[in-house]
Design a protein around this motif. Sequence first.
Motif, short mmCIF file in Angstrom:
data_model
loop_
_atom_site.label_atom_id
_atom_site.label_comp_id
_atom_site.label_asym_id
_atom_site.label_seq_id
_atom_site.Cartn_x
_atom_site.Cartn_y
_atom_site.Cartn_z
N ASN A 23 -8.38 -7.72 8.23
CA ASN A 23 -8.01 -9.00 7.58
C ASN A 23 -7.35 -8.78 6.19
OD1 ASN A 23 -8.52 -10.12 9.97
ND2 ASN A 23 -10.52 -10.70 9.44
N SER A 24 -7.88 -8.15 5.16
CA SER A 24 -7.61 -7.92 3.91
C SER A 24 -6.29 -7.43 3.66
CB SER A 24 -8.68 -7.08 2.97
OG SER A 24 -8.27 -6.78 1.80
N HIS A 25 -6.06 -6.45 4.69
CA HIS A 25 -4.81 -5.77 4.46
C HIS A 25 -3.62 -6.84 4.85
CE1 HIS A 25 -2.06 -2.37 4.50
NE2 HIS A 25 -1.65 -2.74 5.91
N ILE A 26 -3.75 -7.44 5.93
CA ILE A 26 -2.86 -8.54 6.38
C ILE A 26 -2.75 -9.62 5.45
CG2 ILE A 26 -2.28 -10.24 8.38
CD1 ILE A 26 -3.75 -8.51 10.25
N LEU A 27 -3.87 -10.05 4.89
CA LEU A 27 -3.68 -11.06 3.85
C LEU A 27 -2.85 -10.73 2.75
CD1 LEU A 27 -4.86 -13.90 2.99
CD2 LEU A 27 -6.74 -12.65 1.97
N HIS A 28 -3.13 -9.59 2.19
CA HIS A 28 -2.36 -9.14 0.94
C HIS A 28 -0.76 -8.94 1.37
CE1 HIS A 28 -5.36 -8.28 -1.87
NE2 HIS A 28 -6.00 -7.65 -1.11
N HIS A 29 -0.32 -8.39 2.69
CA HIS A 29 1.11 -8.45 3.09
C HIS A 29 1.45 -10.01 3.20
CE1 HIS A 29 1.97 -3.99 3.15
NE2 HIS A 29 0.68 -3.95 3.78
N GLY A 30 0.57 -10.49 3.59
CA GLY A 30 1.36 -12.14 3.90
C GLY A 30 1.34 -12.87 2.62
N ILE A 31 0.72 -12.47 1.57
CA ILE A 31 0.73 -13.09 0.44
C ILE A 31 2.06 -12.75 -0.28
CG2 ILE A 31 0.02 -13.07 -2.02
CD1 ILE A 31 -2.76 -13.02 -0.86
N ARG A 32 2.43 -11.30 -0.23
CA ARG A 32 3.82 -10.68 -0.49
C ARG A 32 4.79 -11.04 0.23
NH1 ARG A 32 1.28 -4.67 -1.39
NH2 ARG A 32 -0.26 -5.09 -2.79
N LYS A 33 4.46 -11.79 1.53
CA LYS A 33 5.66 -11.73 2.28
C LYS A 33 6.33 -10.51 2.74
CE LYS A 33 6.60 -16.77 1.48
NZ LYS A 33 7.45 -17.75 1.15
N ASN A 34 5.67 -9.41 2.97
CA ASN A 34 6.06 -8.04 3.16
C ASN A 34 5.72 -7.47 4.26
OD1 ASN A 34 6.89 -5.34 2.62
ND2 ASN A 34 5.03 -4.91 1.73
N HIS A 35 6.48 -7.87 5.48
CA HIS A 35 6.47 -7.31 6.53
C HIS A 35 5.14 -7.52 7.29
CE1 HIS A 35 10.28 -5.62 6.40
NE2 HIS A 35 9.77 -4.78 5.19
N HIS A 36 4.54 -8.88 6.97
CA HIS A 36 3.32 -9.18 7.33
C HIS A 36 3.02 -9.32 9.05
CE1 HIS A 36 5.68 -12.66 6.25
NE2 HIS A 36 4.93 -13.52 7.26
N PHE A 37 4.00 -9.77 9.57
CA PHE A 37 3.87 -9.83 10.99
C PHE A 37 3.85 -8.42 11.60
CE2 PHE A 37 5.27 -14.15 10.39
CZ PHE A 37 4.17 -14.90 10.99
N ILE A 38 4.65 -7.54 11.08
CA ILE A 38 4.68 -6.08 11.59
C ILE A 38 3.13 -5.61 11.49
CG2 ILE A 38 5.28 -3.65 11.10
CD1 ILE A 38 7.90 -4.66 10.15
N ALA A 39 2.60 -5.64 10.15
CA ALA A 39 1.05 -5.67 10.21
C ALA A 39 0.19 -6.23 11.17
CB ALA A 39 0.87 -5.85 8.62
N ALA A 40 0.44 -7.43 11.08
CA ALA A 40 -0.55 -8.13 12.36
C ALA A 40 -0.29 -7.59 13.61
CB ALA A 40 -0.32 -9.63 12.22
N SER A 41 1.02 -7.34 14.13
CA SER A 41 1.35 -6.77 15.33
C SER A 41 0.53 -5.39 15.69
CB SER A 41 2.84 -6.72 15.48
OG SER A 41 3.31 -7.87 15.55
#
Length: 204
Positions: A23-41
């Motif tokens: 969750n922390s990892h996805i949160l940080h990528h989401g904040i950066r808008k940095n391929h966050h849906f790839i991380a979530a997938s």
Amino acid sequence: MFSPLLQGLFLGASMIIPIGAQNSHILHHGIRKNHHFIAASICMICDVILIALGVFGGAKLIATSPTLVMVISWGGILFLSTYAGLSFRQAWLNNYTNKQQSADKGFKKPWLVVASTLAVTLLNPHVYLDTVMVLGSVGGQFQGNEKIAFAVGTMLASILWFYSLAGAAAKMSPWLNQAKVKRVIDVVVGLIMCAIALSLFNSL
């Protein structure tokens, strides 16, 4: 059959929603808008595979080896304690502007996001405890279609949560990306990681 699906959904949510390494990892990528849906997938796919392994026999197999359970538990404690230490260190340094600039340069490539997400997921023994051991042990009590329904419910919880978290973090990034907010997030993540590590230690 509908009841086991709901049981799986709610139990899966209770295991996945509390902030952990994924969750922390996805949160940080989401904040950066940095391929966050790839991380979530990736987190979702790994969870689906591990839940299936646990529900359809993996949990029973691991439970037959107390030594393996002990190794996984201590590995989880070490991983979570290290992650907590890194979060506290980041909060202490309070160097979010420079950190953000270097992260933006280094993590724009999708393959780096894929590699880091796989590492956070598959190198974290606590993930195996939650998905394979806990969810797998409960799911193993069901039979036939009810077991399938329970597994689908837990998988659905993972899918809904990870994609919702990634989308919400990106949507709220103007606020979450503030240095003071990110510092609070790192402190909270560190405290939660310590709490989970302590609960694992107490369960030994």
